[in-house]
Design an enzyme around this catalytic site. Structure first.
Site, PDB file in Angstrom:
ATOM      1  N   ASN A 117       0.891  -1.160  -0.151  1.00  0.00           N
ATOM      2  CA  ASN A 117       0.063  -0.112  -0.043  1.00  0.00           C
ATOM      3  C   ASN A 117       0.818   1.112   0.068  1.00  0.00           C
ATOM      4  O   ASN A 117       2.104   1.040   0.079  1.00  0.00           O
ATOM      5  CB  ASN A 117      -0.963   0.061   1.087  1.00  0.00           C
ATOM      6  CG  ASN A 117      -0.116  -0.056   2.542  1.00  0.00           C
ATOM      7  OD1 ASN A 117       0.386   1.043   2.933  1.00  0.00           O
ATOM      8  ND2 ASN A 117      -0.170  -1.091   3.319  1.00  0.00           N
TER       9      ASN A 117
ATOM     10  N   LYS B  35     -13.570   1.284  15.860  1.00  0.00           N
ATOM     11  CA  LYS B  35     -12.533   0.693  15.890  1.00  0.00           C
ATOM     12  C   LYS B  35     -11.848   0.846  17.467  1.00  0.00           C
ATOM     13  O   LYS B  35     -11.384  -0.190  17.894  1.00  0.00           O
ATOM     14  CB  LYS B  35     -11.451   1.394  14.894  1.00  0.00           C
ATOM     15  CG  LYS B  35     -11.628   0.779  13.556  1.00  0.00           C
ATOM     16  CD  LYS B  35     -10.635   1.310  12.607  1.00  0.00           C
ATOM     17  CE  LYS B  35     -11.062   0.983  11.202  1.00  0.00           C
ATOM     18  NZ  LYS B  35     -10.348   1.883   9.946  1.00  0.00           N
TER      19      LYS B  35
ATOM     20  N   LYS C  67     -11.394  -2.954  18.634  1.00  0.00           N
ATOM     21  CA  LYS C  67      -9.852  -3.200  18.857  1.00  0.00           C
ATOM     22  C   LYS C  67      -9.248  -3.240  20.179  1.00  0.00           C
ATOM     23  O   LYS C  67      -8.237  -3.512  20.513  1.00  0.00           O
ATOM     24  CB  LYS C  67      -9.029  -2.349  17.934  1.00  0.00           C
ATOM     25  CG  LYS C  67      -9.375  -2.764  16.440  1.00  0.00           C
ATOM     26  CD  LYS C  67      -8.381  -2.072  15.539  1.00  0.00           C
ATOM     27  CE  LYS C  67      -8.772  -2.248  13.916  1.00  0.00           C
ATOM     28  NZ  LYS C  67      -7.697  -2.512  13.159  1.00  0.00           N
TER      29      LYS C  67
HETATM   30  N1  CTP Z   1      -4.091  -2.960  12.121  1.00  0.00           N
HETATM   31  C1  CTP Z   1      -3.263  -3.872  12.556  1.00  0.00           C
HETATM   32  N2  CTP Z   1      -3.269  -5.194  11.781  1.00  0.00           N
HETATM   33  C2  CTP Z   1      -4.010  -5.396  10.742  1.00  0.00           C
HETATM   34  C3  CTP Z   1      -4.785  -4.337  10.146  1.00  0.00           C
HETATM   35  C4  CTP Z   1      -4.569  -3.124  10.969  1.00  0.00           C
HETATM   36  O1  CTP Z   1      -2.584  -3.825  13.422  1.00  0.00           O
HETATM   37  N3  CTP Z   1      -3.943  -6.586  10.195  1.00  0.00           N
HETATM   38  C5  CTP Z   1      -4.068  -1.676  12.668  1.00  0.00           C
HETATM   39  C6  CTP Z   1      -3.264  -0.569  12.043  1.00  0.00           C
HETATM   40  O2  CTP Z   1      -1.664  -0.470  12.371  1.00  0.00           O
HETATM   41  C7  CTP Z   1      -4.039   0.777  12.481  1.00  0.00           C
HETATM   42  C8  CTP Z   1      -5.315   0.252  12.973  1.00  0.00           C
HETATM   43  O3  CTP Z   1      -5.413  -1.178  12.968  1.00  0.00           O
HETATM   44  O4  CTP Z   1      -3.618   0.980  13.718  1.00  0.00           O
HETATM   45  C9  CTP Z   1      -6.326   0.349  11.964  1.00  0.00           C
HETATM   46  O5  CTP Z   1      -6.100  -0.012  10.508  1.00  0.00           O
HETATM   47  P1  CTP Z   1      -7.227   0.065   9.336  1.00  0.00           P
HETATM   48  O6  CTP Z   1      -6.504  -0.403   8.174  1.00  0.00           O
HETATM   49  O7  CTP Z   1      -7.469   1.655   9.330  1.00  0.00           O
HETATM   50  O8  CTP Z   1      -8.544  -0.649   9.818  1.00  0.00           O
HETATM   51  P2  CTP Z   1      -8.934  -2.008   9.781  1.00  0.00           P
HETATM   52  O9  CTP Z   1      -9.130  -2.662  10.814  1.00  0.00           O
HETATM   53  O10 CTP Z   1      -8.047  -2.678   8.660  1.00  0.00           O
HETATM   54  O11 CTP Z   1     -10.268  -1.732   8.828  1.00  0.00           O
HETATM   55  P3  CTP Z   1     -10.642  -1.292   7.406  1.00  0.00           P
HETATM   56  O12 CTP Z   1      -9.557  -1.233   6.798  1.00  0.00           O
HETATM   57  O13 CTP Z   1     -11.723  -1.953   7.198  1.00  0.00           O
HETATM   58  O14 CTP Z   1     -11.181   0.149   7.647  1.00  0.00           O
END
Ligand code: CTP
Length: 411
Positions: A211, A338, A342
């Site tokens: 990404n 979140k 989380k």
């Molecule tokens: N994160 C993580 N591990 C993953 C995905 C995300 O630890 N596999 C953590 C990221 O480091 C960040 C937070 O979760 O601090 C949010 O990540 P984001 O990508 O915005 O959220 P997602 O939970 O992946 O939800 P979505 O992509 O559906 O918005």
């Protein structure tokens, strides 16, 4: 500490010589910068002899007043980077006005703009100049920017008048420096685990899914936390950034490697700030040979990765856990979801669709959503400043969440 001392043009300029000596006695190294007007009162030679370092004067000429050269033209950036604290004593109404308005027409004013270190100013001027609405407004602007202003003392002034305007005593200036540096080391004793950058999920030996994360936000957090006294462990995806000073860096490539590193070091941390843009999916299969092209459609099957943040935060106990959320719509609603799903204490949400925010930029526009219900919307600011604000919020949460009342009510 490396202190840069700006001396500006006033009768009190001579008192800065004593300040150099006292700062050195406290173990600091002092780089003196003099404005043109200051050199009408004291010679650079005095400060060079006392500080043992070349005194910086003009923006485009070397200290001897010679020809402009490239080294001196970019020196303000080099000095800014090696400055831990910028002190201006005495500070004239003129330099205060320049700082307040962002005018950069001499070395010191330019350094102020280039420098991310804390700033302390000790004004000294005629009483009417100090009391003038223009000066007071400028001082208020600087205070609002967290510049520490050591108010001038009352007394008999060189102009023959009495009132506020005399440079504060050396003791008062030193006390202000102590206060600022102590506030700056508010993360001493904490171990902060930071994740940063993207992950790369391999499809075959030459191709991968990733990404647009640059890692800048996470690195800014790691750097700021280390400067504020924390022990910092940085788990980093592949990025093109230098490791911040004093930070232990662990390089990883995939979400799985990042999970193992973060989970492996989580136990040591008192605070975890997970800023990495972790891939949510990875290819089910990683081919050992390069995928050959053909005429048929190619479908790649993806499987979910571990949500690192959610997984480690399940067992967080007293630790403070911070996550980031990159959203394109319904920012507040998604961020609050979140926070709960989380089990985080703070979510730093940014609207990646907004101008001046998001990936591979130096600025960001974020809102901080805290476990105790506070929403703090910040204006567009450099990522280094966002990092400081995130740490400020962590420090606030530390006090709130670890208070006896919070423990009882399980906030
Ligand atoms: N994160 C993580 N591990 C993953 C995905 C995300 O630890 N596999 C953590 C990221 O480091 C960040 C937070 O979760 O601090 C949010 O990540 P984001 O990508 O915005 O959220 P997602 O939970 O992946 O939800 P979505 O992509 O559906 O918005």
């Amino acid at each position: 500490m490396r202190i840069t001392l700006g001396v500006t043009g006033g009768v009190a300029a001579y008192k800065a010589a004593e300040l150099v000596r006292r700062l050195q006695q406290e173990g600091h190294s002092v780089q003196v910068v003099m404005t043109r007007a200051a050199r009408e009162f004291v010679t650079p030679l005095t400060f060079a002899a006392l500080s043992g370092q070349k005194v910086i004067t003009d923006l485009f000429a070397d200290s001897s007043g010679g020809e402009a050269n490239l080294e001196s033209a970019i020196e303000h950036i080099a000095v800014a980077q090696r400055t831990d604290l910028l002190l201006v004593a005495p500070a004239t109404a003129d330099i205060i006005a320049k700082f307040a308005r962002g005018v950069a027409d001499d070395f010191l004013a330019t350094l102020y703009l280039a420098c991310a270190a804390p700033v302390v100013i000790a004004p000294a001027m005629n009483v009417n100049m100090w009391n003038h609405a223009a000066t007071q407004e400028n001082v208020a602007v600087l205070r609002a920017r967290a510049v520490k202003v050591v108010d001038p003392d009352q007394g008999y002034l060189a102009c023959g008048m009495t009132g506020p305007g005399r440079l504060a005593s050396i003791e008062e200036i030193l006390a202000a420096i102590h206060e600022v540096t102590k506030a700056q080391r508010d993360l001493e004793g904490e171990t902060i685990l930071v994740s940063a950058g993207p992950t790369c999920e391999d499809l075959d030996p030459v191709r991968y899914l990733t990404n647009r994360s640059s890692g800048k936000m996470g690195y800014a957090v790691a750097e700021a936390a280390a400067k504020r006294g924390a022990k910092v462990i940085l788990v980093s995806g592949p990025v093109n950034l230098e490791t911040p000073a004093g930070v232990e860096r662990i390089d990883v490539r995939t979400a799985e490697e990042m999970y193992r590193s973060v989970a492996g070091r989580f136990g040591e941390a008192s605070i975890a700030i997970l800023a990495a843009a972790v891939a949510d999916y990875r290819p089910v299969e990683r081919r050992a040979e390069k995928i050959k092209k053909g005429d048929a459609l190619l479908a790649i099957s993806l499987e979910p990765t571990v949500d690192i943040l959610a997984e480690v935060a399940k067992h967080k106990g007293q630790k403070i856990v911070v996550g980031f959320a990159a959203e394109t719509d319904q920012v507040a609603e998604n961020a609050r979801k979140k926070l709960a799903s989380k089990n985080a204490d703070l979510i730093v949400a940014n609207d990646v669709a907004a101008e001046g925010a998001g990936f591979d930029r130096d600025t960001n526009i974020v809102t901080l959503f805290s476990r105790d219900g506070r929403d703090l919307a910040l204006p567009k600011m450099p990522k280094s400043e966002v990092a400081q604000r995130v740490l400020d919020e962590v420090v606030r949460l530390r006090a709130v969440l670890h208070s006896p009342a919070a423990r009882l009510s399980n906030v």
